[in-house]
Design an enzyme around this catalytic site. Structure first.
Site, PDB file in Angstrom:
ATOM      1  N   GLU A 178      16.554 100.107 -47.456  1.00  0.00           N
ATOM      2  CA  GLU A 178      16.235  98.711 -47.104  1.00  0.00           C
ATOM      3  C   GLU A 178      16.254  97.754 -48.299  1.00  0.00           C
ATOM      4  O   GLU A 178      15.296  97.020 -48.559  1.00  0.00           O
ATOM      5  CB  GLU A 178      14.873  98.680 -46.401  1.00  0.00           C
ATOM      6  CG  GLU A 178      14.834  99.566 -45.170  1.00  0.00           C
ATOM      7  CD  GLU A 178      13.465  99.654 -44.522  1.00  0.00           C
ATOM      8  OE1 GLU A 178      12.569  98.879 -44.863  1.00  0.00           O
ATOM      9  OE2 GLU A 178      13.295 100.532 -43.659  1.00  0.00           O
ATOM     10  N   GLU A 283      17.194 106.677 -37.568  1.00  0.00           N
ATOM     11  CA  GLU A 283      15.790 106.485 -37.133  1.00  0.00           C
ATOM     12  C   GLU A 283      15.749 105.971 -35.693  1.00  0.00           C
ATOM     13  O   GLU A 283      15.077 105.034 -35.368  1.00  0.00           O
ATOM     14  CB  GLU A 283      15.069 105.531 -38.092  1.00  0.00           C
ATOM     15  CG  GLU A 283      15.124 105.989 -39.542  1.00  0.00           C
ATOM     16  CD  GLU A 283      14.342 105.101 -40.493  1.00  0.00           C
ATOM     17  OE1 GLU A 283      13.557 104.247 -40.034  1.00  0.00           O
ATOM     18  OE2 GLU A 283      14.502 105.258 -41.722  1.00  0.00           O
TER      19      GLU A 283
HETATM   20  O1  G3I Z   1      -1.684 108.763 -45.087  1.00  0.00           O
HETATM   21  C1  G3I Z   1      -2.546 107.597 -44.999  1.00  0.00           C
HETATM   22  C2  G3I Z   1      -3.957 108.021 -44.649  1.00  0.00           C
HETATM   23  O2  G3I Z   1      -4.474 108.802 -45.734  1.00  0.00           O
HETATM   24  C3  G3I Z   1      -4.811 106.780 -44.426  1.00  0.00           C
HETATM   25  O3  G3I Z   1      -6.107 107.174 -43.996  1.00  0.00           O
HETATM   26  C4  G3I Z   1      -4.178 105.910 -43.337  1.00  0.00           C
HETATM   27  C5  G3I Z   1      -5.008 104.659 -43.135  1.00  0.00           C
HETATM   28  O4  G3I Z   1      -4.175 103.541 -42.989  1.00  0.00           O
HETATM   29  O5  G3I Z   1      -2.831 105.532 -43.758  1.00  0.00           O
HETATM   30  C6  G3I Z   1      -2.014 106.686 -43.897  1.00  0.00           C
HETATM   31  O6  G3I Z   1      -0.720 106.269 -44.318  1.00  0.00           O
HETATM   32  C7  G3I Z   1       0.058 105.717 -43.250  1.00  0.00           C
HETATM   33  C8  G3I Z   1       1.395 106.484 -43.216  1.00  0.00           C
HETATM   34  O7  G3I Z   1       2.297 105.899 -42.255  1.00  0.00           O
HETATM   35  C9  G3I Z   1       1.185 107.958 -42.888  1.00  0.00           C
HETATM   36  O8  G3I Z   1       0.657 108.076 -41.609  1.00  0.00           O
HETATM   37  C10 G3I Z   1       0.336 104.242 -43.586  1.00  0.00           C
HETATM   38  O9  G3I Z   1      -0.873 103.520 -43.467  1.00  0.00           O
HETATM   39  C11 G3I Z   1       1.363 103.682 -42.590  1.00  0.00           C
HETATM   40  O10 G3I Z   1       1.749 102.365 -42.974  1.00  0.00           O
HETATM   41  C12 G3I Z   1       2.609 104.549 -42.619  1.00  0.00           C
HETATM   42  O11 G3I Z   1       3.510 104.044 -41.636  1.00  0.00           O
HETATM   43  C13 G3I Z   1       4.844 104.538 -41.782  1.00  0.00           C
HETATM   44  C14 G3I Z   1       5.777 103.348 -42.085  1.00  0.00           C
HETATM   45  O12 G3I Z   1       7.114 103.865 -42.243  1.00  0.00           O
HETATM   46  C15 G3I Z   1       5.373 102.567 -43.294  1.00  0.00           C
HETATM   47  O13 G3I Z   1       5.821 103.135 -44.405  1.00  0.00           O
HETATM   48  C16 G3I Z   1       5.283 105.148 -40.458  1.00  0.00           C
HETATM   49  O14 G3I Z   1       4.517 106.311 -40.155  1.00  0.00           O
HETATM   50  C17 G3I Z   1       6.766 105.522 -40.520  1.00  0.00           C
HETATM   51  O15 G3I Z   1       7.241 105.895 -39.226  1.00  0.00           O
HETATM   52  C18 G3I Z   1       7.602 104.337 -40.993  1.00  0.00           C
HETATM   53  O16 G3I Z   1       8.917 104.764 -41.156  1.00  0.00           O
HETATM   54  C19 G3I Z   1       9.817 103.777 -41.713  1.00  0.00           C
HETATM   55  C20 G3I Z   1      10.855 104.520 -42.498  1.00  0.00           C
HETATM   56  O17 G3I Z   1      10.221 105.307 -43.482  1.00  0.00           O
HETATM   57  C21 G3I Z   1      11.874 103.563 -43.092  1.00  0.00           C
HETATM   58  N1  G3I Z   1      12.494 102.740 -42.044  1.00  0.00           N
HETATM   59  C22 G3I Z   1      11.510 102.007 -41.233  1.00  0.00           C
HETATM   60  C23 G3I Z   1      10.528 102.981 -40.602  1.00  0.00           C
HETATM   61  C24 G3I Z   1       9.547 102.243 -39.733  1.00  0.00           C
HETATM   62  O18 G3I Z   1       8.771 101.377 -40.517  1.00  0.00           O
END
Ligand code: G3I
Length: 393
Positions: A178, A283
């Site tokens: 991205e 994805e």
């Molecule tokens: O692991 C922490 C946990 O320790 C904490 O308690 C919790 C509280 O907020 O957060 C957890 O981390 C979360 C992580 O997913 C793991 O579950 C983050 O907040 C959350 O923002 C994160 O979301 C991910 C998102 O990317 C943001 O990076 C989604 O699961 C994931 O499906 C999504 O995937 C992305 C691809 O990597 C790139 N393309 C877009 C796609 C959708 O955004």
């Protein structure tokens, strides 16, 4: 040779066979029963991956609670329907190197071990991304942006440490994720603000040096937008002109029932192929919920407040929406079959609706239905219809 008409299916097969007794009757032969049983077993063991085998991998993104091997329902489905897995989060730079120089590989190791135990290829996601990067990555001790030289060295050290750890065990890496905006300009992330476009080449070269045999990818969303498509194709051509290895571009494909226009979507596949790379759907999910934007992006930086009107299907989907959902996936998979010579992989962004990131994005607390397995891990009817597309050839 007198073959009984009751075995018309076998007649052409046997017509050329020599030595088969003329009096031999196939309607009751153990041979026929055994063969039909074997055929029925083979059909029941057929999976989604067989729709595109052997040239196109079919995969799924899994979270850490699935790749630690505790989720038997996931593993049974993965073993039958997929041949590659992408870790949804645990191989991103934040989880892997939360503190400079301190790497946390436990969950990433679990992903690779899980894949190897279940006959899956691993897609490493993702080495360099402005989101989910550790807070220290772009700053100095005073909280100011680091110099270009420091950032270049941090990118190289992160990638070299991670990619060399899994050398020979990861099929390919989402090296940069991205980096380009919908209008075709470079995203003004700290990566770009400090290093300009060079951060992309630095990342790809570091990954290739660490594992010369791994495939290397650029990955982005909203790739149907003409200016974004053109900018990514220009980037691919520039990297290739400089002798940088880039094998494929990922069209993330976070779609909805009505967006994007699938003619634009197909145009992007043709344009990327013309730029000299394979195309991947990396994805895939199809949201059935109203979008606050009116279209479907995936910029995780954007979120909107909850409104009931934006979460209309908490008690299940109306038949009319289920029918549109099914048609959308069939339209997509007919496109993938038409373009299968350009494709190298199709990956779903999650297995079950229950785990989808779309239940919390762009509005937290919603109930979406974007994947092929429901909240009880039961396959939706469209899965069988997609698998039958093979017979349309
Ligand atoms: O692991 C922490 C946990 O320790 C904490 O308690 C919790 C509280 O907020 O957060 C957890 O981390 C979360 C992580 O997913 C793991 O579950 C983050 O907040 C959350 O923002 C994160 O979301 C991910 C998102 O990317 C943001 O990076 C989604 O699961 C994931 O499906 C999504 O995937 C992305 C691809 O990597 C790139 N393309 C877009 C796609 C959708 O955004």
């Amino acid at each position: 040779m007198n073959v009984r008409k009751s075995s018309s299916f076998f007649a052409p097969l046997l017509r050329g066979r020599a030595g088969v007794s003329e009096a031999f009757s196939f309607s009751t032969s153990p041979f026929l029963i055994l063969l039909l049983f074997a055929l029925s077993l083979s059909a029941s063991a057929q999976g989604l991956r067989d729709v595109f085998a052997p040239d196109v991998l079919v995969g799924v993104a899994l979270n850490q609670w699935q790749t630690n091997g505790q989720d038997g329902r996931t593993t049974a489905i993965v073993r039958r329907h997929f041949n590659c897995i992408t870790p949804e989060n645990v191989m991103k730079s934040g989880p892997l190197q939360p503190v400079e120089g301190q790497f946390n590989f436990r969950q990433a190791d679990e992903v690779v071990e899980y894949a190897e135990a279940n006959g899956q290829q691993v897609i490493g996601h993702c080495l360099v991304w402005h989101s989910q990067a550790p807070s220290w990555f772009f700053k100095d001790d005073a909280g100011k942006p680091v110099s270009a030289e420091v950032l270049r060295e941090r990118i190289r050290r992160h990638i070299t440490t991670v990619v060399s750890r899994y050398r020979g065990r990861v099929h390919g890496w989402d090296v940069v994720n991205e980096a380009i905006e919908d209008d075709g300009s470079f995203r003004r992330s700290p990566l770009y603000n400090i290093l300009g476009e060079d951060f992309i080449e630095v990342a790809f070269r570091a990954a290739h040096e660490a594992d010369p045999d791994a495939e290397l990818y650029y990955n982005d969303y909203s790739m149907s937008l003409p200016r974004k498509r053109e900018a990514v194709c220009r980037l691919v051509r520039r990297l290739k002109e400089r002798g940088v290895r880039i094998d494929a571009v990922g069209m993330q494909s976070h779609l909805s029932l009505h967006h994007p226009d699938l003619r634009e979507y197909e145009t992007t596949m043709d344009s990327l192929a013309a730029a000299g790379v394979k195309v991947m759907v990396t994805e895939l999910d199809v949201s059935v919920l109203p979008s606050p934007w009116g279209f479907n992006g995936a910029d995780v930086a954007q979120n909107f407040d909850y409104q009931k009107a934006m979460n209309p299907y908490t008690e299940g989907l109306p038949d009319s929406i289920s029918a549109r959902f099914e048609q959308r996936y069939l339209d997509l998979f007919r496109i993938y079959r038409r373009h299968r010579n350009q494709l190298s992989r199709i990956t779903f962004w999650g297995l079950s609706d229950a785990q989808s990131w779309l239940n919390g994005f762009p509005i937290k607390g919603r109930t979406d239905y974007p994947l092929l397995w429901d909240r009880d891990y039961q396959a939706k009817p469209v899965l069988q219809r997609i698998m039958q597309l093979k017979d349309e050839d």
